[in-house]
Design a protein around this motif. Structure first.
Motif, short mmCIF file in Angstrom:
data_model
loop_
_atom_site.label_atom_id
_atom_site.label_comp_id
_atom_site.label_asym_id
_atom_site.label_seq_id
_atom_site.Cartn_x
_atom_site.Cartn_y
_atom_site.Cartn_z
N HIS A 65 0.85 -1.19 0.00
CA HIS A 65 0.00 0.00 0.00
C HIS A 65 0.89 1.24 0.00
O HIS A 65 1.82 1.32 0.80
CB HIS A 65 -0.91 -0.01 1.23
N ALA B 275 0.31 4.18 1.04
CA ALA B 275 0.07 5.14 2.12
C ALA B 275 1.20 5.11 3.15
O ALA B 275 1.67 4.04 3.53
CB ALA B 275 -1.26 4.83 2.81
N ALA C 232 -2.22 8.15 6.51
CA ALA C 232 -3.57 8.02 5.95
C ALA C 232 -4.63 8.27 7.01
O ALA C 232 -5.36 7.37 7.42
CB ALA C 232 -3.74 6.62 5.36
N ASN D 191 -7.41 9.54 6.88
CA ASN D 191 -8.79 9.39 6.45
C ASN D 191 -9.19 7.95 6.16
O ASN D 191 -10.28 7.69 5.66
CB ASN D 191 -9.05 10.25 5.20
N LYS D 192 -8.28 7.02 6.47
CA LYS D 192 -8.60 5.62 6.18
C LYS D 192 -8.56 4.78 7.45
O LYS D 192 -7.72 5.00 8.32
CB LYS D 192 -7.60 5.06 5.16
N ILE E 6 -7.46 0.05 4.59
CA ILE E 6 -6.10 -0.15 4.06
C ILE E 6 -5.88 -1.62 3.74
O ILE E 6 -5.32 -1.99 2.69
CB ILE E 6 -5.05 0.36 5.06
N THR F 186 -2.68 2.04 10.96
CA THR F 186 -2.69 3.50 10.94
C THR F 186 -1.91 4.03 12.15
O THR F 186 -2.32 4.96 12.82
CB THR F 186 -4.14 4.02 10.97
N SER G 261 -0.97 7.94 11.88
CA SER G 261 -2.05 8.92 11.96
C SER G 261 -2.81 8.81 13.28
O SER G 261 -3.39 9.77 13.74
CB SER G 261 -3.00 8.78 10.77
N ASP H 39 2.05 4.96 8.64
CA ASP H 39 0.90 4.10 8.33
C ASP H 39 1.35 3.15 7.23
O ASP H 39 2.44 3.30 6.66
CB ASP H 39 -0.28 4.94 7.84
#
Lengths: 387, 143
Positions: free
Chosen positions: A15, A17, A20, A22-23, A28, A112, A115, A214
């Motif tokens: 991935h 990211a 991230a 917002n995820k 993910i 994550t 974040s 992340d």
């Protein structure tokens, strides 16, 4: 019964990211599953085996993720032994496929950590839980980095290893990251930069420590036969090994790692020796982790790691390229990095790594270390080949 | 973890959970005495305390009095830890010490500065009364 070349990795996806907010973790993971299946040329309906775990996941998180993706697999594995988990799960998936328990298994990870500001490894959070062993550790303030730092100090005492030698590892990982567009930190650093960065837990500096990001990724494991009909040249699984090390009721020789046992098993099962390996992905939670793992896997003798990592040997164009993606020290470290070891090894075996591609790469090794070297850790080793 | 809520308020670091399996260890520390477990059947010594011998699985255990003399096996000066109780105590020294009886114990080195510590240096047990219920085993340079 040998597992060698019966199964293969047919799809991989890292991935992109690194931050991230917002995820969700499951998003993910789901995007990573899609990426790995696209890479293999398979559909979600083909998946009948699922392996995952994560620090942000509940104990039954794998069931929750099957719910999220509406999966009802014939094989599930949520082995949770720290950052090495996904290396071990890849081996478990291979064994399950060889035994006929499932046909197409996906190993997936998402996190994550950055974040959500998890204080993973380098963040300097306290270790400790509710197990009996924790009652004799948590009161003294152990940290993940501290547990590795104690091993670095002992290594220096026993073998004369220097901070400059450890710094070489961080410098090489950053060089590799500079050739990986997805890496989080890409500006080259020097040994002097590492030495000048602040001490987190002596003798380890900030730049001896993995970053916090992340991220996520996924792998598709299937039979060798099936893999040959899919989009990419298969990365065959030749051998695997796993085990744990702990204080051994107060008697442990801490310079010996799980890697000594898991590595020996993986090499024996693969029928190869360390000198045969073209590139290695070595879990780099901290610089000392890499040096001790190389010794314990038998790439050099115990105590010779300091000299071994010097002189550019670990560079993508050196004698034993390692962590060509930039590793956890520079590319990404969402808490449990094992899956990225396998992803990059497969890309190298396919010849997809562009400027950081290792020449004539036919045989790769992945070694994950989970937990803390100075208290309890797991080790999982995989040997992969493109023929 | 803590026996009493009031202890937790004054003492911010984690406290051990004392149960029937480990109570003799913690009660000895409270008396400022150090005992380790020895298997009555095979003689194997073990740390931390647990109900069964890891060598022969015998539940028959005796407690061996230790002199509290040890040597530093390895150590680190912790400069960063956000956990309550520790963030106020930075830098503090985490260490493994090897008891004269041959067992390695994770602990803190106290009454010394990080740059005074050397691997192999002789140290001795100090009993830190963290709360009325809990005494912790720490070590300081031998006198």
């Amino acid at each position: 019964m040998s597992l060698s070349r019966k199964t293969a990795l047919a799809g991989v996806y890292e991935h992109p990211a690194r931050f991230a907010p917002n995820k969700s973790m499951f998003q993910i993971m789901a995007e990573s599953v899609r990426g790995a299946l696209d890479d293999a040329g398979l559909k979600i309906q083909d998946v009948d085996g699922l392996c995952t775990t994560g620090m942000g996941m509940s104990g039954m998180g794998i069931v929750g993720f099957c719910d999220y993706l509406n999966l009802t697999p014939n094989f599930v594995d949520s082995t949770s032994i720290g950052g090495s988990s996904f290396v071990a799960q890849t081996a478990h998936a291979a064994a399950a496929i060889a035994a006929g328990l499932c046909n197409i298994a996906v190993v997936v990870y998402g996190s994550t950590a950055a974040s959500q500001r998890f204080a993973i490894g380098t963040g300097g959070a306290g270790l400790g839980g509710g197990d009996p062993c924790d009652q004799y550790e948590a009161p003294f303030g152990p940290t993940t980095v501290g547990a590795y730092a104690m091993m670095a100090r002992r290594h220096m005492h026993e073998y004369g290893t220097t901070s400059e030698q450890l710094a070489e590892i961080a410098v090489t990982m950053r060089l590799h990251a500079s050739m990986n567009p997805a890496a989080k930190y890409r500006d080259p650093i020097t040994v002097e930069d590492v030495m000048a960065s602040r001490i987190i837990s002596s003798p380890l500096h900030l730049l001896d420590c993995c970053i916090i990001s992340d991220g996520g990724g996924a792998l598709v494991v299937t039979s060798a036969e099936r893999a040959r009909d899919l989009k990419h040249k298969p990365a065959y699984i030749l051998g695997c090994g796993e085990t744990v090390r702990h204080p051994a009721r107060g008697r442990r020789d801490f310079m010996e790692m799980a890697a000594a046992q898991s590595g020996r098993l993986a090499f024996e099962r693969a029928g190869v020796i360390p000198a045969d390996i073209d590139m290695a992905m070595i879990y780099d939670s901290f610089t000392i982790t890499v040096m001790m793992t190389l010794e314990n896997l038998g790439f050099c003798k115990r105590g010779e790691g300091g000299a071994f990592v010097s002189g550019g040997r670990l560079r993508y164009d050196g004698a034993l390229p390692i962590n060509t993606d930039g590793g956890g020290l520079s590319s990404n470290h969402p808490g449990m990095r094992g899956i990225f070891l396998v992803i990059e090894a497969v890309k190298q075996l396919r010849g997809e790594c562009g400027p950081r591609q290792v020449k004539d790469c036919e045989l790769a090794l992945c070694h994950g270390t989970g937990g803390a070297l100075g208290t309890r850790h797991s080790g999982a080793t995989l040997v992969l080949a493109n023929q | 973890m803590a026996d009493e809520k009031s202890d937790q308020k004054k003492y911010a670091k984690p406290l051990p959970r004392i149960d029937e399996e480990n109570r003799p260890w913690w009660e000895a520390l409270k008396r400022h005495e150090l005992y380790i477990q020895k298997c009555r059947d095979c003689g194997d010594l073990r740390y931390y305390p647990r109900a069964l011998c890891t060598n022969c699985l015998s539940p028959r255990t005796e407690w061996l009095r230790c002199g509290g003399k040890a040597r530093v096996y390895t150590f680190t000066a912790t400069m960063q830890n956000q956990a309550p109780g520790f963030r106020e105590a930075l830098p503090y020294i985490m260490a493994y010490v090897e008891l004269d009886e041959g067992l390695k114990v994770l602990t803190n080195l106290v009454e010394c500065k990080p740059d005074e510590v050397k691997i192999g240096m002789p140290v001795e047990a100090v009993f830190e009364d963290a709360t009325p219920a809990v005494t912790l085993l720490k070590f300081r340079p031998a006198r």
